[in-house]
Design a protein around this motif. Structure first.
Motif, short mmCIF file in Angstrom:
data_model
loop_
_atom_site.label_atom_id
_atom_site.label_comp_id
_atom_site.label_asym_id
_atom_site.label_seq_id
_atom_site.Cartn_x
_atom_site.Cartn_y
_atom_site.Cartn_z
N MET A 114 -100.39 -42.97 -81.36
CA MET A 114 -99.37 -43.82 -80.54
C MET A 114 -99.23 -43.52 -79.35
O MET A 114 -99.33 -42.25 -78.75
CB MET A 114 -98.21 -43.63 -81.45
N TYR A 115 -98.99 -44.38 -78.36
CA TYR A 115 -98.95 -44.10 -77.04
C TYR A 115 -97.42 -44.55 -76.57
O TYR A 115 -96.60 -45.24 -77.17
CB TYR A 115 -99.65 -45.25 -76.16
N LEU A 116 -96.83 -43.80 -75.45
CA LEU A 116 -95.36 -43.70 -75.01
C LEU A 116 -95.73 -44.39 -73.46
O LEU A 116 -96.47 -43.84 -72.85
CB LEU A 116 -94.94 -42.32 -74.98
N LEU A 117 -94.98 -45.35 -73.30
CA LEU A 117 -94.89 -45.88 -71.71
C LEU A 117 -93.54 -45.53 -71.21
O LEU A 117 -92.35 -45.87 -72.03
CB LEU A 117 -95.19 -47.09 -71.71
N ILE A 118 -93.34 -44.98 -70.09
CA ILE A 118 -91.85 -44.72 -69.52
C ILE A 118 -92.19 -45.37 -68.24
O ILE A 118 -92.76 -44.92 -67.33
CB ILE A 118 -91.82 -43.04 -69.41
N ALA A 119 -90.94 -45.96 -68.12
CA ALA A 119 -90.55 -46.59 -66.59
C ALA A 119 -89.32 -46.35 -65.99
O ALA A 119 -88.34 -46.47 -67.00
CB ALA A 119 -91.06 -48.15 -66.61
N ALA A 120 -88.93 -46.05 -64.61
CA ALA A 120 -87.70 -46.05 -64.33
C ALA A 120 -87.22 -47.34 -64.28
O ALA A 120 -88.02 -48.13 -63.72
CB ALA A 120 -87.58 -45.15 -63.12
N GLY A 121 -85.94 -47.43 -64.60
CA GLY A 121 -85.21 -48.67 -64.17
C GLY A 121 -84.17 -48.49 -63.13
O GLY A 121 -84.40 -47.36 -62.29
N GLU A 122 -83.45 -49.54 -62.91
CA GLU A 122 -82.14 -49.51 -61.80
C GLU A 122 -80.96 -48.72 -62.38
O GLU A 122 -80.70 -48.93 -63.38
CB GLU A 122 -82.11 -50.76 -61.55
N ARG A 123 -80.64 -47.61 -61.49
CA ARG A 123 -79.39 -46.91 -61.69
C ARG A 123 -79.06 -46.72 -63.04
O ARG A 123 -78.40 -47.23 -64.07
CB ARG A 123 -78.06 -47.95 -61.25
N ASN A 124 -79.54 -45.54 -63.55
CA ASN A 124 -79.18 -44.91 -65.07
C ASN A 124 -80.06 -45.66 -66.26
O ASN A 124 -79.43 -45.57 -67.05
CB ASN A 124 -77.88 -44.63 -65.03
N THR A 125 -81.17 -46.45 -65.82
CA THR A 125 -81.81 -47.21 -67.04
C THR A 125 -83.10 -46.58 -66.96
O THR A 125 -83.73 -46.26 -66.00
CB THR A 125 -81.67 -48.71 -66.86
N ALA A 126 -83.85 -46.77 -68.17
CA ALA A 126 -85.15 -46.74 -68.21
C ALA A 126 -85.85 -47.52 -69.19
O ALA A 126 -85.16 -48.08 -70.09
CB ALA A 126 -85.40 -45.17 -68.79
N TYR A 127 -87.06 -48.03 -68.97
CA TYR A 127 -87.79 -48.77 -69.82
C TYR A 127 -88.85 -47.87 -70.76
O TYR A 127 -89.57 -47.10 -70.30
CB TYR A 127 -88.62 -49.81 -69.28
N LEU A 128 -88.51 -47.61 -72.17
CA LEU A 128 -89.57 -47.00 -73.05
C LEU A 128 -90.41 -48.03 -73.74
O LEU A 128 -89.83 -49.08 -74.42
CB LEU A 128 -88.74 -46.05 -73.82
N ALA A 129 -91.48 -47.73 -74.04
CA ALA A 129 -92.26 -48.46 -74.92
C ALA A 129 -93.23 -47.52 -75.78
O ALA A 129 -93.91 -46.42 -75.29
CB ALA A 129 -93.21 -49.50 -74.44
N CYS A 130 -93.36 -47.78 -77.20
CA CYS A 130 -94.53 -47.10 -77.92
C CYS A 130 -95.30 -48.29 -78.61
O CYS A 130 -95.03 -49.56 -78.91
CB CYS A 130 -93.62 -46.54 -79.26
N ILE A 183 -99.36 -40.75 -72.58
CA ILE A 183 -98.13 -41.18 -71.77
C ILE A 183 -98.60 -42.12 -70.63
O ILE A 183 -99.64 -41.51 -69.95
CB ILE A 183 -97.18 -40.16 -71.54
N PHE A 184 -98.07 -43.10 -70.58
CA PHE A 184 -98.39 -44.23 -69.48
C PHE A 184 -97.03 -43.83 -68.66
O PHE A 184 -95.84 -44.15 -69.11
CB PHE A 184 -98.70 -45.42 -69.70
N ALA A 185 -97.32 -43.17 -67.38
CA ALA A 185 -95.89 -43.12 -66.51
C ALA A 185 -96.11 -44.18 -65.30
O ALA A 185 -97.09 -44.19 -64.82
CB ALA A 185 -96.12 -41.66 -65.98
#
Length: 107
Positions: free
Chosen positions: A1-17, A55-57
């Protein structure tokens, strides 16, 4: 399984598996550290840290502090667990798991 992490705007994040069968994603409001949010996200899906093969950053989204958190979290995971990390741009988020396997193997 892979994990993708992306920063969002103002205290949010986008996560995907994602793996060969499915992709699960979530946009979350960060109330603590990004590492705690990722851990909670994985556990809510029935995964643990040992299940993460790579992990995909995402390195070009969100705020400066959010981007720093994404890079730091990915680097901690790599250092502590030996998990491969790949920096990708926002336009490359829609990789299939086959491409993910190839990218992680080739670094």
């Amino acid at each position: 399984m892979y994990l993708l992490i992306a920063a969002g705007e103002r205290n949010t994040a986008y996560l995907a598996c994602f793996d060969n069968q499915k992709k699960i994603d979530s946009k979350i409001l960060l109330e603590g550290s990004l590492l705690q949010a990722v851990d909670g996200f994985l556990h809510s899906l029935g995964y643990g840290i040992d299940d993460v093969a790579g992990i995909f950053a995402v390195n070009d989204s969100g705020t400066f502090s959010g981007l720093r958190s994404v890079i730091l979290t990915a680097n901690i995971w790599h250092y502590a667990r030996g998990v491969q990390v790949l920096a990708i741009s926002q336009k490359d988020i829609d990789f299939t798991s086959e491409i993910a396997d190839e990218r992680i193997k080739n670094g």
